[in-house]
Design an enzyme around this catalytic site. Sequence first.
Site, PDB file in Angstrom:
ATOM      1  N   ASN A  61       0.831  -1.214   0.000  1.00 24.05           N
ATOM      2  CA  ASN A  61       0.000   0.000   0.000  1.00 24.05           C
ATOM      3  C   ASN A  61       0.857   1.253   0.000  1.00 24.05           C
ATOM      4  O   ASN A  61       1.923   1.294   0.624  1.00 24.05           O
ATOM      5  CB  ASN A  61      -1.027   0.002   1.139  1.00 24.05           C
ATOM      6  N   CYS A  72      -4.357   0.854  -2.238  1.00 17.56           N
ATOM      7  CA  CYS A  72      -4.175  -0.412  -1.522  1.00 17.56           C
ATOM      8  C   CYS A  72      -3.093  -1.256  -2.194  1.00 17.56           C
ATOM      9  O   CYS A  72      -2.826  -1.121  -3.400  1.00 17.56           O
ATOM     10  CB  CYS A  72      -5.461  -1.219  -1.532  1.00 17.56           C
ATOM     11  N   GLU A  74      -3.223  -4.444  -2.947  1.00 14.76           N
ATOM     12  CA  GLU A  74      -3.750  -5.361  -3.973  1.00 14.76           C
ATOM     13  C   GLU A  74      -3.792  -4.684  -5.335  1.00 14.76           C
ATOM     14  O   GLU A  74      -3.378  -5.242  -6.348  1.00 14.76           O
ATOM     15  CB  GLU A  74      -5.168  -5.827  -3.614  1.00 14.76           C
ATOM     16  N   CYS A 111     -10.469  -4.862   0.491  1.00 17.14           N
ATOM     17  CA  CYS A 111     -11.608  -3.935   0.472  1.00 17.14           C
ATOM     18  C   CYS A 111     -12.435  -4.134  -0.798  1.00 17.14           C
ATOM     19  O   CYS A 111     -12.010  -4.799  -1.745  1.00 17.14           O
ATOM     20  CB  CYS A 111     -11.116  -2.486   0.579  1.00 17.14           C
ATOM     21  N   CYS A 114     -10.808  -3.174  -4.171  1.00 17.44           N
ATOM     22  CA  CYS A 114      -9.811  -4.139  -4.659  1.00 17.44           C
ATOM     23  C   CYS A 114     -10.500  -5.400  -5.180  1.00 17.44           C
ATOM     24  O   CYS A 114     -10.060  -5.985  -6.175  1.00 17.44           O
ATOM     25  CB  CYS A 114      -8.815  -4.472  -3.556  1.00 17.44           C
TER      26      CYS A 114
HETATM   27  N1  THU Z   1      -5.264  -1.518   2.713  1.00 16.70           N
HETATM   28  C1  THU Z   1      -4.716  -2.319   1.767  1.00 16.70           C
HETATM   29  O1  THU Z   1      -3.662  -2.017   1.194  1.00 16.70           O
HETATM   30  N2  THU Z   1      -5.359  -3.470   1.479  1.00 16.70           N
HETATM   31  C2  THU Z   1      -6.467  -3.928   2.121  1.00 16.70           C
HETATM   32  O2  THU Z   1      -6.924  -5.014   1.815  1.00 16.70           O
HETATM   33  C3  THU Z   1      -7.098  -3.121   3.161  1.00 16.70           C
HETATM   34  C4  THU Z   1      -6.489  -1.806   3.419  1.00 16.70           C
HETATM   35  C5  THU Z   1      -4.533  -0.293   3.079  1.00 16.70           C
HETATM   36  C6  THU Z   1      -5.181   0.998   2.720  1.00 16.70           C
HETATM   37  C7  THU Z   1      -4.548   1.927   3.728  1.00 16.70           C
HETATM   38  O3  THU Z   1      -3.261   2.325   3.245  1.00 16.70           O
HETATM   39  C8  THU Z   1      -4.329   1.065   4.946  1.00 16.70           C
HETATM   40  O4  THU Z   1      -4.361  -0.274   4.480  1.00 16.70           O
HETATM   41  C9  THU Z   1      -5.375   1.253   6.040  1.00 16.70           C
HETATM   42  O5  THU Z   1      -6.658   1.121   5.536  1.00 16.70           O
END
Ligand code: THU
Length: 161
Positions: A61, A72, A74, A111, A114
Amino acid sequence: MKKIEIVTSVIEYLENELPSDILELVNKAKKETEKSYAPYSNFRVGVAVLLTNGEIVLGNNQENAAYPSGLCAERTAVFYANSQFPNVAVDKIAIAAFTDNDFTNNPITPCGGCRQVLSEVETRFKKPITVILYGKKKTYLIKDIKSLMPLSFIKDNLINE
Ligand code: THU
């Protein structure tokens, strides 16, 4: 009127039960959390994407002071995979998250945004993507994105049949 039931299933593994190829991908996702840029949430997510040609693409991320401009792990990984290997399907994706000096106890679940992007990739290449969600206490394995997001909006929905 009729009721339609949509059933989804998840396989739960303890870390020492994981098949070796899955464990290898999980370990790469865990390692990738170290490169995350997450100064705002301190929630470092790492992803390892195995392509059908054997390539493994990594991502994490990337946050931003303008919060919604961040991305994110993903999507960072999958968009990069598709940009570098435009004709290659995704076979598996492993996701891990590190916060408060440790990996999460429970599996990290992607999320909605994604899931939508992964759904596009699965549909585009007509290849189910195995999803591996790591947690210290248990790891989930899901056979495809469709199971994570039933009734999803895909390109066929754009055609009014
Ligand atoms: N995040 C991800 O990279 N992937 C996920 O599946 C859930 C959330 C990141 C977004 C943000 O940078 C941090 O996690 C907190 O939400």
